[in-house]
Write a protein that holds these residues in place. Structure first.
Motif, mmCIF file in Angstrom:
data_model
loop_
_atom_site.group_PDB
_atom_site.id
_atom_site.type_symbol
_atom_site.label_atom_id
_atom_site.label_comp_id
_atom_site.label_asym_id
_atom_site.label_seq_id
_atom_site.Cartn_x
_atom_site.Cartn_y
_atom_site.Cartn_z
ATOM 1 N N LEU A 1 0.820 -1.210 0.000
ATOM 2 C CA LEU A 1 0.000 0.000 0.000
ATOM 3 C C LEU A 1 0.856 1.264 0.000
ATOM 4 N N GLN A 2 2.140 1.136 0.240
ATOM 5 C CA GLN A 2 3.020 2.300 0.195
ATOM 6 C C GLN A 2 3.358 2.692 -1.240
ATOM 7 N N LEU A 3 3.113 1.783 -2.178
ATOM 8 C CA LEU A 3 3.365 2.096 -3.579
ATOM 9 C C LEU A 3 2.332 3.095 -4.088
ATOM 10 N N LEU A 4 2.627 3.730 -5.195
ATOM 11 C CA LEU A 4 1.707 4.682 -5.792
ATOM 12 C C LEU A 4 0.383 3.994 -6.116
ATOM 13 N N MET A 5 -0.699 4.479 -5.501
ATOM 14 C CA MET A 5 -2.000 3.838 -5.669
ATOM 15 C C MET A 5 -2.698 4.371 -6.916
ATOM 16 N N VAL A 6 -2.244 3.890 -8.042
ATOM 17 C CA VAL A 6 -2.831 4.242 -9.335
ATOM 18 C C VAL A 6 -3.278 2.962 -10.019
ATOM 19 N N VAL A 7 -4.059 3.124 -11.064
ATOM 20 C CA VAL A 7 -4.630 1.951 -11.719
ATOM 21 C C VAL A 7 -3.671 1.331 -12.728
ATOM 22 N N TRP A 8 -2.734 2.139 -13.283
ATOM 23 C CA TRP A 8 -1.972 1.701 -14.451
ATOM 24 C C TRP A 8 -0.690 0.935 -14.122
ATOM 25 N N ASN A 9 -0.418 0.633 -12.861
ATOM 26 C CA ASN A 9 0.753 -0.200 -12.539
ATOM 27 C C ASN A 9 0.340 -1.597 -12.104
ATOM 28 N N LYS A 10 -0.780 -2.052 -12.625
ATOM 29 C CA LYS A 10 -1.311 -3.369 -12.265
ATOM 30 C C LYS A 10 -2.030 -3.978 -13.464
ATOM 31 N N ALA A 11 -2.074 -5.312 -13.492
ATOM 32 C CA ALA A 11 -2.906 -6.058 -14.446
ATOM 33 C C ALA A 11 -3.978 -6.777 -13.627
ATOM 34 N N TYR A 12 -5.241 -6.722 -14.090
ATOM 35 C CA TYR A 12 -6.372 -7.239 -13.322
ATOM 36 C C TYR A 12 -7.052 -8.371 -14.086
ATOM 37 N N ARG A 13 -7.304 -9.466 -13.397
ATOM 38 C CA ARG A 13 -8.038 -10.565 -14.023
ATOM 39 C C ARG A 13 -9.480 -10.110 -14.227
ATOM 40 N N ARG A 14 -9.917 -10.096 -15.472
ATOM 41 C CA ARG A 14 -11.214 -9.501 -15.804
ATOM 42 C C ARG A 14 -12.364 -10.227 -15.109
ATOM 43 N N ALA A 15 -12.284 -11.558 -14.992
ATOM 44 C CA ALA A 15 -13.350 -12.301 -14.330
ATOM 45 C C ALA A 15 -13.497 -11.865 -12.874
ATOM 46 N N PHE A 16 -12.380 -11.574 -12.207
ATOM 47 C CA PHE A 16 -12.422 -11.099 -10.822
ATOM 48 C C PHE A 16 -13.067 -9.723 -10.748
ATOM 49 N N ILE A 17 -12.695 -8.824 -11.632
ATOM 50 C CA ILE A 17 -13.245 -7.466 -11.629
ATOM 51 C C ILE A 17 -14.753 -7.503 -11.870
ATOM 52 N N GLU A 18 -15.178 -8.307 -12.836
ATOM 53 C CA GLU A 18 -16.604 -8.379 -13.150
ATOM 54 C C GLU A 18 -17.393 -9.040 -12.028
ATOM 55 N N ALA A 19 -16.821 -10.073 -11.407
ATOM 56 C CA ALA A 19 -17.532 -10.753 -10.319
ATOM 57 C C ALA A 19 -17.727 -9.825 -9.125
ATOM 58 N N GLU A 20 -16.759 -8.947 -8.866
ATOM 59 C CA GLU A 20 -16.859 -8.022 -7.733
ATOM 60 C C GLU A 20 -17.621 -6.751 -8.090
ATOM 61 N N GLY A 21 -17.848 -6.545 -9.381
ATOM 62 C CA GLY A 21 -18.592 -5.364 -9.803
ATOM 63 C C GLY A 21 -17.836 -4.058 -9.663
ATOM 64 N N PHE A 22 -16.512 -4.095 -9.790
ATOM 65 C CA PHE A 22 -15.727 -2.876 -9.625
ATOM 66 C C PHE A 22 -15.896 -1.953 -10.829
ATOM 67 N N THR A 23 -16.104 -0.673 -10.545
ATOM 68 C CA THR A 23 -16.144 0.366 -11.576
ATOM 69 C C THR A 23 -15.464 1.606 -11.023
ATOM 70 N N PHE A 24 -15.160 2.523 -11.922
ATOM 71 C CA PHE A 24 -14.530 3.772 -11.520
ATOM 72 C C PHE A 24 -15.595 4.839 -11.275
ATOM 73 N N PRO A 25 -15.426 5.666 -10.248
ATOM 74 C CA PRO A 25 -16.344 6.777 -10.011
ATOM 75 C C PRO A 25 -15.954 7.977 -10.861
ATOM 76 N N PRO A 26 -16.805 8.971 -10.970
ATOM 77 C CA PRO A 26 -16.417 10.204 -11.653
ATOM 78 C C PRO A 26 -15.540 11.065 -10.754
ATOM 79 N N GLY A 27 -14.986 12.119 -11.323
ATOM 80 C CA GLY A 27 -14.244 13.096 -10.557
ATOM 81 C C GLY A 27 -12.755 12.824 -10.484
ATOM 82 N N TYR A 28 -12.038 13.777 -9.828
ATOM 83 C CA TYR A 28 -10.611 13.615 -9.592
ATOM 84 C C TYR A 28 -10.364 12.477 -8.602
#
Length: 742
Positions: free
Chosen positions: A155-182
């Motif tokens: 968690l000390q690493l930069l918490m951004v989305v682009w330094n990771k690869a995500y298993r799509r089945a996991f993302i869809e099963a959990e229903g993760f989406t991005f919110p609007p805004g900064y």
């Protein structure tokens, strides 16, 4: 179904989008799709996306009817994605070469984790590239797959989305989406990592994170930065909805306070009139989500407490006091440096008035580096042949262990260092001593140089500004005027240097002392060197040692070493002496048969341990042929190199071995065995005859007898013919170099 879906949101990045998409399409791994999301960008991002979609069926251009922001644009890209894994890449960033292959290999090796975290390097508009300073957290030691509770330091690493690869089945099963805004990454990355059933890490730089000079959204002054409060509301709502994640609440509370503090401290993000309101909102969020338990550094305790209490004026006064204290400390340090500098100068002036010490000799190499090169070979021979001599070696403390017993170590910039420069009779270096050196009557300065010059040097660089890079030529000539002797390995070096370094010194065309070791080392010693470097028994070791490119701000590998070792087959290893491999933005050594020796102090040791050399324009080739082992030149950029730096002769017409003009041609040279064939031996013999006439193992002795003992009769000593010289032999190996995989 592709292995990867690379999702690229694009808004006002027309200047960078081509490079971003090209970096993906140039990947060696081909099983992917690219979804470019034009977020109703007012510039040419949409047409650029359409152009790439027409050109390559793997590219999909998705145009949004209105500007939605980075988060919703990524959601739109996910809706079109079909890959096993999702990779997000901002439109102004790029993937490094072979990044997808490296990611795919690690995913396979770790059993397809829900999330794979990898590293990045910040690339500045000047071309400078700096690797993530917390890269150590991506150490691949330990279990290949784990939960976040096993390695919370991630968690000390930069918490951004682009330094990771995500298993799509996991993302869809959990229903993760991005919110609007900064700060839309915040309620994505924290929940994803907390709920992931398996995480893996990859200790390799895969993304070049562009640091734009202007135009970065999060660096603009705007009340949109207030969005950070909504984003943390979403994080805590996620935790509260899942009781099993309650252990993360104290950690998230501390992370939130740190984030709020950083935003408030930044003077270019919040409009001045809104800073008080931001502090009140931050204090309210702290009171709402306060969860004791996470350890807080002592220096942050007071700041966090004031933030929770809403004590803005006290917080600002404390911050102002801390900034003032920092300036005072820096000012105090500057004063101490100035006082010490004045004391050193006064000390040196006093020492210059004291008598010279006739038996003292000072040596240095490569700008204060360790004990190496021709100065080291001469120093050792001085102690052997000159009775009563006292030698000292100038080098940094980190290299002091390389200085032999009986030789004094001098740290640069110390009183002892300046005393030695002022009072020693003999001064020996292969570069320049400190520019403050005053050459005294009676002192003898020997310049040994660093090898035979192929590329342009000295005053010949006057017409080559790209290579000269701000060289102070007046200071250069003042330094040259201090030389009494200039050591030369051959007639070519003599002619070049007497023109490029014009002065009244005496040239000693005696050979290169640093090459003596090539004629005085036996097979048993070579075997020990190979073992020390980790070269497996029975392997053929290729030393890869390219030179610096003056026409590039950022040094990039000219040769794909991973592909090279795959082509060569399992009996080959590569000793990689390439500074860009060890630089902040470089990859770790990605293959077990690539041994990174960039930090090794002695290139002579590496040469002795290797079976062949791959280089380009490096002067090492002139030394290496003493070993009578194959040399292959990789000259893919010779036109650019000639234009920027220039060479003293056409190396392609008189090379030390086989020449490859491209990477595929080099692979063919090894695949066919041409690298060690009869033509290679012929070229090497002719090259050695021209450039190594005095290299016989006695060059250091010739120098010492002339400079330190004053002998002139019979010098240079007789040099045996090339046929009678006995260079260091490789130890006998069963099956070494037995073929190359095509």
């Amino acid at each position: 179904m592709p292995r990867f879906s690379v999702i690229v949101p694009a808004f006002r990045v027309q200047a960078y989008l081509h490079a971003c998409l090209d970096s993906v399409l140039a990947q060696s791994f081909k099983d992917y799709e690219i979804v470019v999301v034009d977020d109703c960008s007012p510039d040419a991002c949409g047409p650029i996306a359409d152009e790439y979609a027409r050109r390559d069926p793997r590219v999909t251009a998705l145009h949004l009817p209105r500007n939605t922001g980075l988060g919703p644009a990524r959601n739109a890209g996910m809706g079109r994605a079909a890959g096993d894994y999702l990779i997000f890449l901002d439109g102004d960033d790029t993937l490094l070469p072979d990044a997808l292959q490296t990611i795919a290999d690690r995913i396979d090796a770790t059993g397809e984790p829900d999330v794979l975290m990898y590293d990045y390097a910040r690339t500045y508009w000047t071309g400078r590239s700096v690797r993530n300073v917390l890269a150590a957290h991506l150490d691949e030691g330990g279990p290949a797959r784990f939960r976040l509770t096993d390695r919370p330091e991630l968690l000390q690493l930069l918490m951004v989305v682009w330094n990771k690869a995500y298993r799509r089945a996991f993302i869809e099963a959990e229903g993760f989406t991005f919110p609007p805004g900064y700060y839309e990454d915040t309620p994505w990355t924290y929940p994803v990592l907390m709920s992931a059933g398996s995480i893996a890490v990859l200790d390799a730089v895969c993304v070049s994170y562009r640091q734009r000079r202007r135009g970065n959204i999060l660096s603009t002054t705007s009340e949109k930065h207030f969005d950070v409060f909504d984003q943390y509301d979403r994080v805590f709502a996620f935790i509260d909805a899942r009781p099993e994640l309650a252990l993360w609440r104290p950690v998230m509370f501390r992370r939130m306070l740190d984030h709020f503090s950083a935003l408030f401290a930044s003077r270019d993000r919040l409009p001045h009139h809104s800073r008080a309101a931001f502090f009140r909102r931050a204090a309210a969020s702290c009171r709402r989500y306060r969860t004791p338990g996470a350890p807080v550094p002592r220096r942050a305790l007071l700041r966090h407490g004031l933030l929770r209490l809403g004590a803005r004026r006290t917080y600002q006064a404390l911050s102002g006091a801390q900034r003032l204290g920092g300036r005072l400390r820096r000012g105090s340090a500057a004063v101490r440096r100035a006082v010490r500098g004045a004391a050193l100068r006064a000390h040196y002036r006093i020492q210059l008035r004291l008598p010279l010490r006739s038996r003292d000799a000072v040596f240095a190499a490569r700008g204060g580096g360790g004990y190496t090169g021709s100065p080291a070979a001469i120093e050792a021979k001085v102690r052997e042949l000159v009775p009563g001599v006292r030698t000292a070696w100038i080098c940094r403390a980190v290299d002091a262990h390389t200085v032999p017993t009986g030789t004094r170590h001098l740290a640069p910039g110390t009183f002892a260092h300046w005393t030695a420069l002022a009072r020693s009779t003999y001064l020996v270096n292969d570069a320049a001593f400190d520019r403050g050196l005053v050459k005294r009557r009676g002192q003898v300065l020997l310049q040994t140089h660093e090898g035979t010059p192929l590329r342009t040097v000295g005053t010949d660089l006057l017409d080559r500004p790209a290579a000269a890079r701000g060289t102070d030529f007046e200071q250069l000539l003042r330094s040259v005027d201090t030389w009494d002797f200039s050591l030369s390995a051959n007639q070519h070096s003599t002619l070049v240097r007497e023109r490029a370094y014009p002065s009244a010194y005496l040239t000693l065309e005696y050979g290169s002392p640093r090459n003596d070791v090539y004629h005085r080392t036996g097979p048993a010693d070579v075997a020990r060197l190979r073992e020390t470097l980790g070269i497996p028994a029975g392997s053929t070791a290729l030393l890869y040692a390219p030179t610096h490119r003056d026409y590039r701000r950022v040094q990039r590998p000219a040769l794909d070493l991973e592909r090279l070792v795959r082509v060569l087959g399992p009996q080959f290893v590569v000793l990689a002496r390439a500074p860009q491999l060890a630089g902040p933005g470089g990859h770790r050594a990605p293959h077990p048969r690539i041994i990174d020796v960039s930090g090794h102090r002695s290139v002579e040791t590496l040469a002795l341990a290797s079976d062949a050399l791959i280089t380009d324009y490096a002067s090492l080739m002139f030394d290496y042929v003493n070993l009578d082992r194959p040399v292959v030149l990789h000259l893919a950029d010779i036109e650019a190199y000639e234009a920027a730096r220039g060479t003293y002769f056409d190396i392609t017409t008189f090379p030390p071995g086989i020449v490859a003009r491209g990477q595929d041609e080099l692979f063919d040279i090894f695949a066919t065995g041409h690298w060690r064939g009869s033509r290679s031996a012929e070229l090497r013999a002719a090259f050695r005859a021209r450039f190594c006439p005095y290299d016989d193992g006695y060059a250091a002795e010739r120098v010492v007898r002339r400079v330190f003992l004053g002998e002139t009769d019979g010098l240079p000593l007789p040099v045996p013919s090339a046929a009678r010289r006995t260079p260091a032999a490789l130890p006998a190996q069963d099956g070494a170099g037995a073929g190359v995989k095509s």
